[in-house]
Design a protein around this motif. Sequence first.
Motif, PDB file in Angstrom:
ATOM      1  N   VAL A  13     -24.339 -22.291  36.552  1.00 53.95           N
ATOM      2  CA  VAL A  13     -22.893 -22.384  36.363  1.00 53.95           C
ATOM      3  C   VAL A  13     -22.393 -23.520  37.244  1.00 53.95           C
ATOM      4  CG1 VAL A  13     -20.693 -21.169  36.494  1.00 53.95           C
ATOM      5  CG2 VAL A  13     -22.799 -19.878  36.031  1.00 53.95           C
ATOM      6  N   PHE A  14     -21.757 -24.506  36.622  1.00 54.27           N
ATOM      7  CA  PHE A  14     -21.207 -25.651  37.352  1.00 54.27           C
ATOM      8  C   PHE A  14     -19.696 -25.495  37.435  1.00 54.27           C
ATOM      9  CE2 PHE A  14     -25.085 -27.115  35.304  1.00 54.27           C
ATOM     10  CZ  PHE A  14     -25.735 -27.773  36.328  1.00 54.27           C
ATOM     11  N   VAL A  15     -19.180 -25.424  38.651  1.00 54.14           N
ATOM     12  CA  VAL A  15     -17.740 -25.306  38.871  1.00 54.14           C
ATOM     13  C   VAL A  15     -17.368 -26.218  40.043  1.00 54.14           C
ATOM     14  CG1 VAL A  15     -17.555 -22.947  37.959  1.00 54.14           C
ATOM     15  CG2 VAL A  15     -18.027 -23.284  40.391  1.00 54.14           C
ATOM     16  N   GLY A  16     -16.111 -26.240  40.386  1.00 54.37           N
ATOM     17  CA  GLY A  16     -15.651 -26.997  41.538  1.00 54.37           C
ATOM     18  C   GLY A  16     -15.589 -26.102  42.761  1.00 54.37           C
ATOM     19  N   THR A  20     -11.060 -20.897  42.263  1.00 53.75           N
ATOM     20  CA  THR A  20     -10.920 -19.576  42.880  1.00 53.75           C
ATOM     21  C   THR A  20     -10.782 -18.474  41.844  1.00 53.75           C
ATOM     22  OG1 THR A  20      -8.506 -19.800  43.032  1.00 53.75           O
ATOM     23  CG2 THR A  20      -9.805 -20.510  44.950  1.00 53.75           C
ATOM     24  N   TRP A  21     -11.036 -17.263  42.303  1.00 54.32           N
ATOM     25  CA  TRP A  21     -10.814 -16.041  41.539  1.00 54.32           C
ATOM     26  C   TRP A  21     -10.127 -15.079  42.496  1.00 54.32           C
ATOM     27  CZ3 TRP A  21     -10.804 -14.404  36.714  1.00 54.32           C
ATOM     28  CH2 TRP A  21     -10.789 -13.037  36.468  1.00 54.32           C
ATOM     29  N   HIS A  22      -8.869 -14.762  42.214  1.00 56.18           N
ATOM     30  CA  HIS A  22      -8.082 -13.870  43.079  1.00 56.18           C
ATOM     31  C   HIS A  22      -8.148 -14.302  44.539  1.00 56.18           C
ATOM     32  CE1 HIS A  22      -7.091 -11.037  39.868  1.00 56.18           C
ATOM     33  NE2 HIS A  22      -8.301 -11.302  39.409  1.00 56.18           N
ATOM     34  N   LEU A  26     -14.591 -19.000  43.607  1.00 53.10           N
ATOM     35  CA  LEU A  26     -15.159 -18.529  42.345  1.00 53.10           C
ATOM     36  C   LEU A  26     -16.659 -18.309  42.476  1.00 53.10           C
ATOM     37  CD1 LEU A  26     -14.981 -17.869  39.346  1.00 53.10           C
ATOM     38  CD2 LEU A  26     -15.108 -20.334  38.878  1.00 53.10           C
ATOM     39  N   TYR A  27     -17.354 -19.207  43.183  1.00 49.49           N
ATOM     40  CA  TYR A  27     -18.797 -19.037  43.323  1.00 49.49           C
ATOM     41  C   TYR A  27     -19.146 -17.735  44.035  1.00 49.49           C
ATOM     42  CZ  TYR A  27     -17.991 -21.227  47.931  1.00 49.49           C
ATOM     43  OH  TYR A  27     -17.526 -21.542  49.182  1.00 49.49           O
ATOM     44  N   THR A  28     -18.312 -17.306  44.978  1.00 51.00           N
ATOM     45  CA  THR A  28     -18.531 -16.031  45.671  1.00 51.00           C
ATOM     46  C   THR A  28     -18.413 -14.869  44.696  1.00 51.00           C
ATOM     47  OG1 THR A  28     -17.739 -16.909  47.772  1.00 51.00           O
ATOM     48  CG2 THR A  28     -17.663 -14.517  47.511  1.00 51.00           C
ATOM     49  N   GLU A  29     -17.407 -14.909  43.842  1.00 51.16           N
ATOM     50  CA  GLU A  29     -17.216 -13.838  42.860  1.00 51.16           C
ATOM     51  C   GLU A  29     -18.391 -13.773  41.885  1.00 51.16           C
ATOM     52  OE1 GLU A  29     -15.387 -10.577  40.987  1.00 51.16           O
ATOM     53  OE2 GLU A  29     -15.030 -11.502  42.943  1.00 51.16           O
ATOM     54  N   GLY A  41     -31.535 -12.501  41.565  1.00 57.37           N
ATOM     55  CA  GLY A  41     -31.029 -13.283  42.687  1.00 57.37           C
ATOM     56  C   GLY A  41     -30.094 -14.369  42.207  1.00 57.37           C
ATOM     57  N   ALA A  42     -29.330 -14.902  43.115  1.00 55.16           N
ATOM     58  CA  ALA A  42     -28.408 -15.993  42.798  1.00 55.16           C
ATOM     59  C   ALA A  42     -28.297 -16.887  44.030  1.00 55.16           C
ATOM     60  CB  ALA A  42     -27.030 -15.454  42.423  1.00 55.16           C
ATOM     61  N   SER A  43     -28.231 -18.190  43.795  1.00 57.14           N
ATOM     62  CA  SER A  43     -28.074 -19.148  44.887  1.00 57.14           C
ATOM     63  C   SER A  43     -26.961 -20.117  44.531  1.00 57.14           C
ATOM     64  CB  SER A  43     -29.360 -19.947  45.109  1.00 57.14           C
ATOM     65  OG  SER A  43     -30.408 -19.095  45.507  1.00 57.14           O
ATOM     66  N   VAL A  44     -26.234 -20.566  45.544  1.00 59.19           N
ATOM     67  CA  VAL A  44     -25.151 -21.527  45.353  1.00 59.19           C
ATOM     68  C   VAL A  44     -25.555 -22.832  46.028  1.00 59.19           C
ATOM     69  CG1 VAL A  44     -22.722 -22.042  45.813  1.00 59.19           C
ATOM     70  CG2 VAL A  44     -23.437 -19.682  45.357  1.00 59.19           C
ATOM     71  N   PHE A  45     -25.429 -23.927  45.281  1.00 59.63           N
ATOM     72  CA  PHE A  45     -25.759 -25.245  45.792  1.00 59.63           C
ATOM     73  C   PHE A  45     -24.521 -26.120  45.734  1.00 59.63           C
ATOM     74  CE2 PHE A  45     -29.557 -23.370  44.028  1.00 59.63           C
ATOM     75  CZ  PHE A  45     -30.463 -23.530  45.053  1.00 59.63           C
ATOM     76  N   ARG A  46     -24.202 -26.750  46.855  1.00 58.92           N
ATOM     77  CA  ARG A  46     -23.032 -27.626  46.947  1.00 58.92           C
ATOM     78  C   ARG A  46     -23.476 -29.058  46.690  1.00 58.92           C
ATOM     79  NH1 ARG A  46     -19.835 -29.472  52.141  1.00 58.92           N
ATOM     80  NH2 ARG A  46     -17.762 -29.730  51.277  1.00 58.92           N
TER      81      ARG A  46
END
Length: 134
Positions: A13-16, A20-22, A26-29, A41-46
């Motif tokens: 999933v590519f987002v900025g 945000t979500w609430h 957004l990546y945290t949600e 599992g899930a990983s976030v890459f900046r």
Amino acid sequence: MTRLTGSALRLTVFVGENDTWHRKPLYTEIVHRAHTAGLAGASVFRGIEGFGASSRIHTSRLLSLSEDLPVAIVVVDTEERVRAFLPELDELVTEGMVTLDPCEVIRYVGRGGNRVESRAEKQGDSGMKGKKSL
């Protein structure tokens, strides 16, 4: 404990970074929902630079001072489990891109499973004498 080897599906999933979500990232949600859904599992890459639908380049270079860098959330699990998670993304991702790629998992063992001993453990780790291990 999760064990996954063989054919799998990679969801990216590519987002900025500022999406945000609430009032939270957004990546945290997305990561929390993937966890709740029981995905492996899930990983976030900046990202350090990129552009998307807006065609505006975002970069981490000091002179540009962009605050909305690209972020990629990557999840790998069985095709069935990843596809079952897609409706969650329909609700969350209003601007961004979602990709699915077949992949092969060579080895994934969840924590608490059969783990490989570290080199220090094999050698008796003389540097840990008198220290508590976690």
